[in-house]
Design a protein around this motif. Structure first.
Motif, PDB file in Angstrom:
ATOM      1  N   MET A   1     -13.074  28.368  33.938  1.00  0.00           N
ATOM      2  CA  MET A   1     -12.111  27.522  34.613  1.00  0.00           C
ATOM      3  C   MET A   1     -11.147  26.941  33.591  1.00  0.00           C
ATOM      4  SD  MET A   1     -12.341  27.048  37.900  1.00  0.00           S
ATOM      5  CE  MET A   1     -13.310  27.950  39.043  1.00  0.00           C
ATOM      6  N   ASN A   2      -9.914  26.764  34.064  1.00  0.00           N
ATOM      7  CA  ASN A   2      -8.867  26.215  33.214  1.00  0.00           C
ATOM      8  C   ASN A   2      -8.067  25.172  33.980  1.00  0.00           C
ATOM      9  OD1 ASN A   2      -9.108  28.043  30.839  1.00  0.00           O
ATOM     10  ND2 ASN A   2      -8.659  29.605  32.390  1.00  0.00           N
ATOM     11  N   VAL A   3      -7.265  24.443  33.253  1.00  0.00           N
ATOM     12  CA  VAL A   3      -6.345  23.491  33.881  1.00  0.00           C
ATOM     13  C   VAL A   3      -5.496  24.263  34.888  1.00  0.00           C
ATOM     14  CG1 VAL A   3      -4.373  21.979  33.459  1.00  0.00           C
ATOM     15  CG2 VAL A   3      -6.340  21.913  31.917  1.00  0.00           C
ATOM     16  N   GLY A   4      -5.342  23.694  36.071  1.00  0.00           N
ATOM     17  CA  GLY A   4      -4.578  24.327  37.136  1.00  0.00           C
ATOM     18  C   GLY A   4      -5.419  25.126  38.115  1.00  0.00           C
ATOM     19  N   ASP A   5      -6.664  25.417  37.754  1.00  0.00           N
ATOM     20  CA  ASP A   5      -7.560  26.154  38.648  1.00  0.00           C
ATOM     21  C   ASP A   5      -8.168  25.214  39.681  1.00  0.00           C
ATOM     22  OD1 ASP A   5      -7.138  28.470  37.195  1.00  0.00           O
ATOM     23  OD2 ASP A   5      -9.056  28.378  36.129  1.00  0.00           O
ATOM     24  N   ARG A   6      -8.460  25.769  40.849  1.00  0.00           N
ATOM     25  CA  ARG A   6      -9.187  25.033  41.876  1.00  0.00           C
ATOM     26  C   ARG A   6     -10.668  25.086  41.533  1.00  0.00           C
ATOM     27  NH1 ARG A   6      -8.474  22.479  46.155  1.00  0.00           N
ATOM     28  NH2 ARG A   6      -6.252  22.873  46.251  1.00  0.00           N
ATOM     29  N   ILE A   7     -11.341  23.965  41.706  1.00  0.00           N
ATOM     30  CA  ILE A   7     -12.774  23.933  41.422  1.00  0.00           C
ATOM     31  C   ILE A   7     -13.525  24.820  42.412  1.00  0.00           C
ATOM     32  CG2 ILE A   7     -12.784  21.676  40.297  1.00  0.00           C
ATOM     33  CD1 ILE A   7     -14.019  20.840  43.175  1.00  0.00           C
ATOM     34  N   PRO A   8     -14.719  25.262  42.036  1.00  0.00           N
ATOM     35  CA  PRO A   8     -15.486  26.146  42.916  1.00  0.00           C
ATOM     36  C   PRO A   8     -15.880  25.473  44.229  1.00  0.00           C
ATOM     37  CG  PRO A   8     -16.397  26.129  40.687  1.00  0.00           C
ATOM     38  CD  PRO A   8     -15.369  25.049  40.754  1.00  0.00           C
ATOM     39  N   ALA A   9     -15.905  26.261  45.287  1.00  0.00           N
ATOM     40  CA  ALA A   9     -16.382  25.784  46.588  1.00  0.00           C
ATOM     41  C   ALA A   9     -17.891  25.983  46.627  1.00  0.00           C
ATOM     42  CB  ALA A   9     -15.706  26.550  47.714  1.00  0.00           C
ATOM     43  N   CYS A  10     -18.626  24.886  46.689  1.00  0.00           N
ATOM     44  CA  CYS A  10     -20.089  24.934  46.703  1.00  0.00           C
ATOM     45  C   CYS A  10     -20.630  23.925  47.702  1.00  0.00           C
ATOM     46  CB  CYS A  10     -20.652  24.592  45.322  1.00  0.00           C
ATOM     47  SG  CYS A  10     -20.367  25.859  44.092  1.00  0.00           S
ATOM     48  N   THR A  11     -21.881  24.134  48.065  1.00  0.00           N
ATOM     49  CA  THR A  11     -22.606  23.160  48.871  1.00  0.00           C
ATOM     50  C   THR A  11     -23.735  22.609  48.015  1.00  0.00           C
ATOM     51  OG1 THR A  11     -22.068  24.310  50.923  1.00  0.00           O
ATOM     52  CG2 THR A  11     -23.947  22.793  50.978  1.00  0.00           C
ATOM     53  N   PHE A  12     -23.798  21.297  47.945  1.00  0.00           N
ATOM     54  CA  PHE A  12     -24.801  20.604  47.145  1.00  0.00           C
ATOM     55  C   PHE A  12     -25.861  20.037  48.076  1.00  0.00           C
ATOM     56  CE2 PHE A  12     -20.685  20.357  45.082  1.00  0.00           C
ATOM     57  CZ  PHE A  12     -20.967  20.789  43.795  1.00  0.00           C
ATOM     58  N   LYS A  13     -27.113  20.212  47.716  1.00  0.00           N
ATOM     59  CA  LYS A  13     -28.243  19.697  48.481  1.00  0.00           C
ATOM     60  C   LYS A  13     -28.570  18.296  47.968  1.00  0.00           C
ATOM     61  CE  LYS A  13     -28.844  23.564  50.705  1.00  0.00           C
ATOM     62  NZ  LYS A  13     -28.523  23.652  52.121  1.00  0.00           N
ATOM     63  N   THR A  14     -28.267  17.282  48.774  1.00  0.00           N
ATOM     64  CA  THR A  14     -28.482  15.902  48.359  1.00  0.00           C
ATOM     65  C   THR A  14     -29.525  15.235  49.249  1.00  0.00           C
ATOM     66  OG1 THR A  14     -26.788  14.886  49.769  1.00  0.00           O
ATOM     67  CG2 THR A  14     -26.059  15.766  47.639  1.00  0.00           C
ATOM     68  N   ARG A  15     -30.070  14.136  48.746  1.00  0.00           N
ATOM     69  CA  ARG A  15     -30.988  13.293  49.510  1.00  0.00           C
ATOM     70  C   ARG A  15     -30.316  11.943  49.661  1.00  0.00           C
ATOM     71  NH1 ARG A  15     -35.503  14.766  52.000  1.00  0.00           N
ATOM     72  NH2 ARG A  15     -36.704  13.028  51.230  1.00  0.00           N
ATOM     73  N   VAL A  16     -30.231  11.451  50.894  1.00  0.00           N
ATOM     74  CA  VAL A  16     -29.601  10.159  51.150  1.00  0.00           C
ATOM     75  C   VAL A  16     -30.570   9.255  51.900  1.00  0.00           C
ATOM     76  CG1 VAL A  16     -27.240  11.070  51.122  1.00  0.00           C
ATOM     77  CG2 VAL A  16     -28.490  10.978  53.272  1.00  0.00           C
ATOM     78  N   ARG A  17     -30.457   7.981  51.596  1.00  0.00           N
ATOM     79  CA  ARG A  17     -31.312   6.988  52.258  1.00  0.00           C
ATOM     80  C   ARG A  17     -30.899   6.884  53.723  1.00  0.00           C
ATOM     81  NH1 ARG A  17     -34.790   3.650  50.107  1.00  0.00           N
ATOM     82  NH2 ARG A  17     -35.523   1.883  51.334  1.00  0.00           N
ATOM     83  N   ASP A  18     -31.887   6.888  54.607  1.00  0.00           N
ATOM     84  CA  ASP A  18     -31.645   6.803  56.041  1.00  0.00           C
ATOM     85  C   ASP A  18     -32.832   6.062  56.663  1.00  0.00           C
ATOM     86  OD1 ASP A  18     -31.345   7.156  58.781  1.00  0.00           O
ATOM     87  OD2 ASP A  18     -30.850   9.291  58.636  1.00  0.00           O
ATOM     88  N   GLU A  19     -32.628   4.785  56.974  1.00  0.00           N
ATOM     89  CA  GLU A  19     -33.714   3.945  57.490  1.00  0.00           C
ATOM     90  C   GLU A  19     -34.282   4.470  58.802  1.00  0.00           C
ATOM     91  OE1 GLU A  19     -35.130   1.756  55.623  1.00  0.00           O
ATOM     92  OE2 GLU A  19     -33.580   1.851  54.082  1.00  0.00           O
ATOM     93  N   SER A  20     -33.510   5.273  59.537  1.00  0.00           N
ATOM     94  CA  SER A  20     -34.021   5.809  60.799  1.00  0.00           C
ATOM     95  C   SER A  20     -35.164   6.799  60.568  1.00  0.00           C
ATOM     96  CB  SER A  20     -32.899   6.471  61.603  1.00  0.00           C
ATOM     97  OG  SER A  20     -32.478   7.682  60.998  1.00  0.00           O
ATOM     98  N   VAL A  21     -35.291   7.307  59.355  1.00  0.00           N
ATOM     99  CA  VAL A  21     -36.386   8.223  59.033  1.00  0.00           C
ATOM    100  C   VAL A  21     -37.717   7.474  59.051  1.00  0.00           C
ATOM    101  CG1 VAL A  21     -37.353   9.701  57.205  1.00  0.00           C
ATOM    102  CG2 VAL A  21     -34.901   9.770  57.704  1.00  0.00           C
ATOM    103  N   GLY A  22     -37.682   6.214  58.631  1.00  0.00           N
ATOM    104  CA  GLY A  22     -38.889   5.393  58.620  1.00  0.00           C
ATOM    105  C   GLY A  22     -39.836   5.763  57.499  1.00  0.00           C
ATOM    106  N   GLY A  23     -40.925   5.053  57.416  1.00  0.00           N
ATOM    107  CA  GLY A  23     -41.939   5.331  56.406  1.00  0.00           C
ATOM    108  C   GLY A  23     -41.565   4.840  55.022  1.00  0.00           C
TER     109      GLY A  23
END
Length: 181
Positions: A1-23
């Motif tokens: 990658m160089n200046v002027g290039d578009r960054i790669p299109a990716c999907t990232f697997k994240t974990r987010v806090r969600d109180e509705s999950v419980g426990g």
């Protein structure tokens, strides 16, 4: 990658806090895309070999965290820290570092890092595939500036640090403020 290039299109697997999950562990999986992070924003992205490692935890991440207001004054909307670590590790590291300004992005499989051309072997340290240390200013998904540590290669015997430091990135932003204003 160089200046002027578009960054790669990716999907990232994240974990987010969600109180509705419980426990005792109320988190759920949430896919985040490159567009979720980069579209319509001017951000600093810095990537490093690993969460909890000495240079990353002592200098680079804390420097970006403490300097957030200076970056915001230069037109930066967000600062992202990426590593080839899973979401569990990145989230725990963010807590350990007391982050309130920098957001972490887990590139657990190294897909984004590989597409950036920054994936290196760190088998000499028992790490496996990891990111070479770099930083970038990304404006609406396009690389505006790139700061890559010298000597990029597999199993590098050292961990170069300076080019991608918060001080160097901020210096570039200040020197180029009129060019992008």
């Amino acid at each position: 990658m160089n200046v002027g290039d578009r960054i790669p299109a990716c999907t990232f697997k994240t974990r987010v806090r969600d109180e509705s999950v419980g426990g005792p562990n109320p988190f759920r999986w949430q896919d985040m895309t490159s567009d979720d992070y980069f579209a319509g924003k001017r951000v600093v992205l810095f990537s490093l070999p690993g969460a909890f490692t000495p240079t990353c935890s002592t200098y680079q991440l804390p420097g970006f965290e403490k300097g957030f207001s200076d970056f915001a004054a230069q037109g930066i909307d967000e600062i992202y820290c990426m590593s080839v670590n899973d979401s569990f590790v990145m989230n725990k590291w963010a807590i350990d570092q007391g982050l309130t300004n920098v957001k972490v992005i887990p590139d657990g499989s190294g897909e984004f890092t590989k597409a950036m051309g920054m994936l290196v072997a760190k088998d000499n340290l028992g790490f496996g595939a990891r990111s070479w240390r770099y930083a970038a200013i990304v404006n609406d998904g396009v690389i505006e500036a790139l700061f890559v540590e010298p000597g990029m290669c597999d199993n590098h015997g050292e961990d170069p640090y300076g080019e991608s430091s918060p001080e160097n990135v901020l210096k570039w932003l200040k020197e180029n403020a009129t060019a992008t204003a």
